[in-house]
Design a protein around this motif. Structure first.
Motif, PDB file in Angstrom:
ATOM      1  N   ALA A 175       0.789  -1.177  -0.017  1.00 25.58           N
ATOM      2  CA  ALA A 175       0.125  -0.122   0.130  1.00 25.58           C
ATOM      3  C   ALA A 175       0.957   1.248   0.097  1.00 25.58           C
ATOM      4  O   ALA A 175       0.559   2.212  -0.742  1.00 25.58           O
ATOM      5  N   ASN A 176       1.843   1.298   0.895  1.00 28.76           N
ATOM      6  CA  ASN A 176       2.896   2.375   0.772  1.00 28.76           C
ATOM      7  C   ASN A 176       3.713   2.558  -0.562  1.00 28.76           C
ATOM      8  O   ASN A 176       3.799   3.521  -1.188  1.00 28.76           O
ATOM      9  N   ILE A 177       4.038   1.303  -1.143  1.00 30.98           N
ATOM     10  CA  ILE A 177       4.599   1.604  -2.630  1.00 30.98           C
ATOM     11  C   ILE A 177       3.817   2.112  -3.512  1.00 30.98           C
ATOM     12  O   ILE A 177       3.967   2.921  -4.157  1.00 30.98           O
ATOM     13  N   LYS A 178       2.315   1.629  -3.375  1.00 29.67           N
ATOM     14  CA  LYS A 178       1.139   2.454  -4.446  1.00 29.67           C
ATOM     15  C   LYS A 178       1.149   3.666  -4.204  1.00 29.67           C
ATOM     16  O   LYS A 178       1.060   4.504  -5.149  1.00 29.67           O
ATOM     17  N   GLU A 179       0.978   4.253  -2.817  1.00 26.28           N
ATOM     18  CA  GLU A 179       0.872   5.628  -2.649  1.00 26.28           C
ATOM     19  C   GLU A 179       2.286   6.451  -3.212  1.00 26.28           C
ATOM     20  O   GLU A 179       2.177   7.453  -3.793  1.00 26.28           O
ATOM     21  N   LEU A 180       3.282   5.787  -3.137  1.00 28.74           N
ATOM     22  CA  LEU A 180       4.693   6.414  -3.521  1.00 28.74           C
ATOM     23  C   LEU A 180       4.509   6.728  -5.278  1.00 28.74           C
ATOM     24  O   LEU A 180       4.782   7.682  -5.813  1.00 28.74           O
ATOM     25  N   THR A 237      -1.939 -11.231  -6.636  1.00 30.32           N
ATOM     26  CA  THR A 237      -2.739 -10.643  -7.872  1.00 30.32           C
ATOM     27  C   THR A 237      -3.284  -9.372  -7.122  1.00 30.32           C
ATOM     28  O   THR A 237      -4.055  -8.659  -7.788  1.00 30.32           O
ATOM     29  N   ASP A 238      -3.384  -9.323  -5.820  1.00 25.00           N
ATOM     30  CA  ASP A 238      -3.606  -8.155  -5.136  1.00 25.00           C
ATOM     31  C   ASP A 238      -2.693  -7.078  -5.333  1.00 25.00           C
ATOM     32  O   ASP A 238      -3.044  -5.727  -5.379  1.00 25.00           O
ATOM     33  N   PHE A 239      -1.677  -7.317  -5.405  1.00 22.68           N
ATOM     34  CA  PHE A 239      -0.524  -6.384  -5.613  1.00 22.68           C
ATOM     35  C   PHE A 239      -0.096  -6.169  -6.966  1.00 22.68           C
ATOM     36  O   PHE A 239       0.198  -5.001  -7.280  1.00 22.68           O
ATOM     37  N   TYR A 240      -0.262  -6.841  -7.892  1.00 23.15           N
ATOM     38  CA  TYR A 240       0.244  -6.815  -9.268  1.00 23.15           C
ATOM     39  C   TYR A 240      -0.966  -7.284 -10.096  1.00 23.15           C
ATOM     40  O   TYR A 240      -1.523  -8.551  -9.905  1.00 23.15           O
ATOM     41  N   SER A 241      -1.402  -6.677 -11.228  1.00 26.18           N
ATOM     42  CA  SER A 241      -2.407  -7.492 -12.209  1.00 26.18           C
ATOM     43  C   SER A 241      -1.860  -8.484 -12.935  1.00 26.18           C
ATOM     44  O   SER A 241      -2.698  -9.513 -13.303  1.00 26.18           O
ATOM     45  N   ASN A 242      -0.644  -8.436 -13.406  1.00 25.04           N
ATOM     46  CA  ASN A 242       0.181  -9.791 -13.800  1.00 25.04           C
ATOM     47  C   ASN A 242       1.434  -9.985 -13.146  1.00 25.04           C
ATOM     48  O   ASN A 242       2.254  -9.294 -13.437  1.00 25.04           O
ATOM     49  N   PRO A 243       1.512 -10.458 -12.011  1.00 27.08           N
ATOM     50  CA  PRO A 243       2.605 -10.753 -11.422  1.00 27.08           C
ATOM     51  C   PRO A 243       3.780 -11.407 -12.053  1.00 27.08           C
ATOM     52  O   PRO A 243       5.192 -11.127 -11.910  1.00 27.08           O
ATOM     53  N   LYS A 244       3.654 -12.151 -13.275  1.00 32.43           N
ATOM     54  CA  LYS A 244       4.523 -12.720 -13.916  1.00 32.43           C
ATOM     55  C   LYS A 244       5.315 -11.637 -14.693  1.00 32.43           C
ATOM     56  O   LYS A 244       6.062 -11.901 -15.609  1.00 32.43           O
ATOM     57  N   LEU A 245       4.768 -10.408 -14.834  1.00 30.28           N
ATOM     58  CA  LEU A 245       5.534  -9.401 -15.734  1.00 30.28           C
ATOM     59  C   LEU A 245       6.633  -8.583 -14.462  1.00 30.28           C
ATOM     60  O   LEU A 245       6.964  -7.237 -15.009  1.00 30.28           O
ATOM     61  N   VAL A 246       6.976  -9.072 -13.405  1.00 25.76           N
ATOM     62  CA  VAL A 246       7.643  -8.511 -12.336  1.00 25.76           C
ATOM     63  C   VAL A 246       8.827  -9.256 -11.908  1.00 25.76           C
ATOM     64  O   VAL A 246       8.544 -10.505 -11.671  1.00 25.76           O
ATOM     65  N   ALA A 247      10.275  -8.799 -12.167  1.00 22.14           N
ATOM     66  CA  ALA A 247      11.262  -9.638 -11.568  1.00 22.14           C
ATOM     67  C   ALA A 247      11.177  -9.607 -10.120  1.00 22.14           C
ATOM     68  O   ALA A 247      11.100  -8.394  -9.624  1.00 22.14           O
ATOM     69  N   SER A 248      11.182 -10.528  -9.461  1.00 21.39           N
ATOM     70  CA  SER A 248      11.292 -10.418  -7.997  1.00 21.39           C
ATOM     71  C   SER A 248      12.099 -11.496  -7.476  1.00 21.39           C
ATOM     72  O   SER A 248      12.504 -12.833  -7.820  1.00 21.39           O
ATOM     73  N   SER A 249      12.827 -11.009  -6.295  1.00 22.36           N
ATOM     74  CA  SER A 249      13.721 -11.733  -5.328  1.00 22.36           C
ATOM     75  C   SER A 249      13.341 -11.663  -4.190  1.00 22.36           C
ATOM     76  O   SER A 249      12.945 -10.487  -3.739  1.00 22.36           O
ATOM     77  N   MET A 250      13.622 -12.677  -3.302  1.00 19.21           N
ATOM     78  CA  MET A 250      13.103 -12.679  -1.881  1.00 19.21           C
ATOM     79  C   MET A 250      14.469 -13.037  -1.277  1.00 19.21           C
ATOM     80  O   MET A 250      15.195 -14.119  -1.637  1.00 19.21           O
ATOM     81  N   ILE A 251      15.016 -12.501  -0.274  1.00 20.59           N
ATOM     82  CA  ILE A 251      16.166 -12.637   0.556  1.00 20.59           C
ATOM     83  C   ILE A 251      15.638 -12.852   1.908  1.00 20.59           C
ATOM     84  O   ILE A 251      15.038 -11.969   2.616  1.00 20.59           O
TER      85      ILE A 251
END
Length: 130
Positions: free
Chosen positions: A58-63, A96-110
């Motif tokens: 939500a904070n990301i969306k606001e920014l 899918t709440d965060f992105y309309s198409n999550p497979k179009l976002v490069a993602s790393s989790m650390i």
């Protein structure tokens, strides 16, 4: 605040001045969003991984909105998590709440052993393009 064609945004959180950074910076066609925490406008952290992750996005969306961008402009995210299993489940269940198409976002989790604030469980950093 502008310098060298850079525009910065913040939330007015105390740690922005204490540490010295911008929540988001735009230069050219790119926006870099500093690691976002699951805090509200008062700086209070939400309870639990899922709630902190939802608030972080939500904070990301606001920014992003301050630069007239949406989550569809995001090209990369990096998620720093105190508990990888819980973070993976939260991101998976709400993708899918965060992105309309999550497979179009490069993602790393650390997985990390500590984050900036006591009780903080997740931090999410974003790069978006116009």
């Amino acid at each position: 605040m502008s310098q060298e064609n850079k525009t910065a945004e913040g939330f007015g959180m105390p740690w922005e001045d204490v540490y010295g950074y911008a929540q988001a910076v735009k230069k050219g066609n790119t926006v870099w969003i500093s690691g976002q925490l699951g805090h509200n406008e008062k700086g209070e952290l939400a309870e639990g991984m899922e709630a902190q992750m939802i608030q972080s996005y939500a904070n990301i969306k606001e920014l992003l909105s301050r630069f007239e961008l949406t989550m569809d402009n995001v090209v990369e995210e990096v998620i720093y998590a105190m508990d990888m299993t819980t973070a993976f489940e939260a991101r998976k269940n709400f993708k899918t709440d965060f992105y309309s198409n999550p497979k179009l976002v490069a993602s790393s989790m650390i997985g990390v052993s500590g984050l900036a604030l006591p009780g903080q469980l997740v931090e999410i950093k974003i790069i978006a393009t116009v």
